[in-house]
Motif scaffolding. Structure first.
Motif, PDB file in Angstrom:
ATOM      1  N   ALA A   1      -3.180  -7.183 -14.146  1.00  0.00           N
ATOM      2  CA  ALA A   1      -4.505  -7.809 -14.138  1.00  0.00           C
ATOM      3  C   ALA A   1      -5.337  -7.342 -15.329  1.00  0.00           C
ATOM      4  N   ILE A   2      -5.298  -6.049 -15.606  1.00  0.00           N
ATOM      5  CA  ILE A   2      -6.065  -5.497 -16.731  1.00  0.00           C
ATOM      6  C   ILE A   2      -5.505  -6.000 -18.057  1.00  0.00           C
ATOM      7  N   ALA A   3      -4.182  -6.146 -18.145  1.00  0.00           N
ATOM      8  CA  ALA A   3      -3.560  -6.587 -19.396  1.00  0.00           C
ATOM      9  C   ALA A   3      -4.002  -7.991 -19.779  1.00  0.00           C
ATOM     10  N   LEU A   4      -4.292  -8.834 -18.779  1.00  0.00           N
ATOM     11  CA  LEU A   4      -4.725 -10.199 -19.080  1.00  0.00           C
ATOM     12  C   LEU A   4      -6.154 -10.265 -19.606  1.00  0.00           C
ATOM     13  N   VAL A   5      -6.949  -9.259 -19.310  1.00  0.00           N
ATOM     14  CA  VAL A   5      -8.364  -9.306 -19.699  1.00  0.00           C
ATOM     15  C   VAL A   5      -8.542  -9.403 -21.213  1.00  0.00           C
ATOM     16  N   PRO A   6      -7.986  -8.483 -22.014  1.00  0.00           N
ATOM     17  CA  PRO A   6      -8.151  -8.634 -23.477  1.00  0.00           C
ATOM     18  C   PRO A   6      -7.466  -9.886 -24.019  1.00  0.00           C
ATOM     19  N   LEU A   7      -6.367 -10.310 -23.372  1.00  0.00           N
ATOM     20  CA  LEU A   7      -5.684 -11.525 -23.817  1.00  0.00           C
ATOM     21  C   LEU A   7      -6.585 -12.736 -23.641  1.00  0.00           C
TER      22      LEU A   7
ATOM     23  N   HIS B   1       0.284   0.065  -9.154  1.00  0.00           N
ATOM     24  CA  HIS B   1      -0.010   0.278 -10.569  1.00  0.00           C
ATOM     25  C   HIS B   1       0.388  -0.940 -11.405  1.00  0.00           C
ATOM     26  N   LEU B   2       1.522  -1.544 -11.081  1.00  0.00           N
ATOM     27  CA  LEU B   2       1.962  -2.730 -11.801  1.00  0.00           C
ATOM     28  C   LEU B   2       0.999  -3.890 -11.583  1.00  0.00           C
TER      29      LEU B   2
ATOM     30  N   ILE C   1      -1.630 -14.536  -7.626  1.00  0.00           N
ATOM     31  CA  ILE C   1      -2.905 -15.207  -7.347  1.00  0.00           C
ATOM     32  C   ILE C   1      -4.032 -14.189  -7.243  1.00  0.00           C
ATOM     33  N   LEU C   2      -3.784 -13.109  -6.539  1.00  0.00           N
ATOM     34  CA  LEU C   2      -4.818 -12.088  -6.344  1.00  0.00           C
ATOM     35  C   LEU C   2      -5.190 -11.413  -7.654  1.00  0.00           C
ATOM     36  N   MET C   3      -4.189 -11.019  -8.432  1.00  0.00           N
ATOM     37  CA  MET C   3      -4.468 -10.297  -9.680  1.00  0.00           C
ATOM     38  C   MET C   3      -4.987 -11.224 -10.780  1.00  0.00           C
ATOM     39  N   GLY C   4      -4.506 -12.467 -10.803  1.00  0.00           N
ATOM     40  CA  GLY C   4      -5.052 -13.431 -11.756  1.00  0.00           C
ATOM     41  C   GLY C   4      -6.522 -13.716 -11.474  1.00  0.00           C
ATOM     42  N   SER C   5      -6.869 -13.786 -10.197  1.00  0.00           N
ATOM     43  CA  SER C   5      -8.267 -13.984  -9.810  1.00  0.00           C
ATOM     44  C   SER C   5      -9.104 -12.781 -10.220  1.00  0.00           C
ATOM     45  N   LEU C   6      -8.536 -11.594 -10.081  1.00  0.00           N
ATOM     46  CA  LEU C   6      -9.249 -10.378 -10.504  1.00  0.00           C
ATOM     47  C   LEU C   6      -9.492 -10.382 -12.011  1.00  0.00           C
ATOM     48  N   SER C   7      -8.505 -10.806 -12.782  1.00  0.00           N
ATOM     49  CA  SER C   7      -8.668 -10.880 -14.241  1.00  0.00           C
ATOM     50  C   SER C   7      -9.814 -11.812 -14.620  1.00  0.00           C
ATOM     51  N   LEU C   8      -9.850 -12.984 -13.977  1.00  0.00           N
ATOM     52  CA  LEU C   8     -10.924 -13.938 -14.263  1.00  0.00           C
ATOM     53  C   LEU C   8     -12.277 -13.370 -13.870  1.00  0.00           C
TER      54      LEU C   8
ATOM     55  N   LEU D   1       0.815  -1.212   0.000  1.00  0.00           N
ATOM     56  CA  LEU D   1       0.000   0.000   0.000  1.00  0.00           C
ATOM     57  C   LEU D   1       0.851   1.265   0.000  1.00  0.00           C
ATOM     58  N   ALA D   2       2.067   1.151   0.495  1.00  0.00           N
ATOM     59  CA  ALA D   2       2.959   2.309   0.522  1.00  0.00           C
ATOM     60  C   ALA D   2       3.714   2.499  -0.786  1.00  0.00           C
ATOM     61  N   ASP D   3       3.637   1.529  -1.664  1.00  0.00           N
ATOM     62  CA  ASP D   3       4.382   1.566  -2.921  1.00  0.00           C
ATOM     63  C   ASP D   3       3.405   1.747  -4.080  1.00  0.00           C
TER      64      ASP D   3
END
Length: 207
Positions: free
Chosen positions: A35-41, A29-30, A72-79, A22-24
């Motif tokens: 996570a967003i980049a995987l969505v169109p893929l 952003h990364l 795991i967290l961001m991949g789950s968000l993409s799905l 949270l401090a970084d």
């Protein structure tokens, strides 16, 4: 399918250093950017039978970039996003979560750990083994486990799954490996600090 996926998600969230994350702002952003980049893929799907669609994963790049916990967290968000957008049916969310995110991403990270522990730590080993070949193995595992699930659940016969799903797996191995290998190469060369698993002292210094 939901229960083991939830346990993996909770384990990842529990062991994550949230205060540092949270401090970084850059890491935040990364993480969300990946996570967003995987969505169109993942939206670029192709298949003959419903439920047997194929798409590129990109999970090897994500896990090498973010690490296992945040991956795991961001991949789950993409799905979750592509399911909300209607590209995946909600009844299949549990299977897609476990077999399409948790298992392949964990496997990809495990392969990285093997290369880091037992192979010579060199830039080309990181790119070609932990990245390129790892990605090919990861999509192969994902397709085989999902094929087994489709047969086990009775949705399709083994012959239908072999002809319409497993049979096209060889066509995806090299493109998946190339996609991840190129992405990891660019990140390592131009933005090495973005890679959670890449360390200059291990892969570059005194090599």
């Amino acid at each position: 399918m939901i229960l083991p996926s939830m346990l993996a998600l909770l384990l990842a969230a529990w062991n994550l250093d949230w205060r540092a994350w949270l401090a970084d702002k850059t890491r935040q952003h990364l993480s969300f950017g990946a996570a967003i980049a995987l969505v169109p893929l993942w939206m670029l799907q192709a298949g003959v039978k419903d439920g047997l669609e194929v798409h590129f994963l990109g999970l090897t790049t994500m896990v090498l970039m973010l690490g296992w916990r945040m991956g795991i967290l961001m991949g789950s968000l993409s799905l979750l996003l592509i399911t909300l957008f209607g590209f995946e049916p909600w009844p299949d969310f549990g299977a897609n979560w476990l077999l399409g995110v948790i298992v392949p991403l964990s496997f990809s990270y495990f392969v990285f750990l093997l290369t880091y522990s037992y192979l010579y730590r060199h830039l080309f080993v990181y790119i070609f083994v932990a990245g390129f070949f790892n990605a090919a193995l990861t999509i192969a595992l994902k397709m085989l486990t999902f094929a087994g699930y489709m047969v086990w659940s009775g949705q399709y016969s083994g012959q239908v799954v072999m002809d319409n799903y497993v049979g096209i797996m060889p066509l995806l191995l090299f493109p998946e490996a190339l996609l991840n290998g190129m992405a990891i190469t660019l990140l390592v060369v131009f933005k090495p600090r973005w890679m959670n698993t890449f360390f200059d002292r291990d892969y570059l210094i005194n090599k």
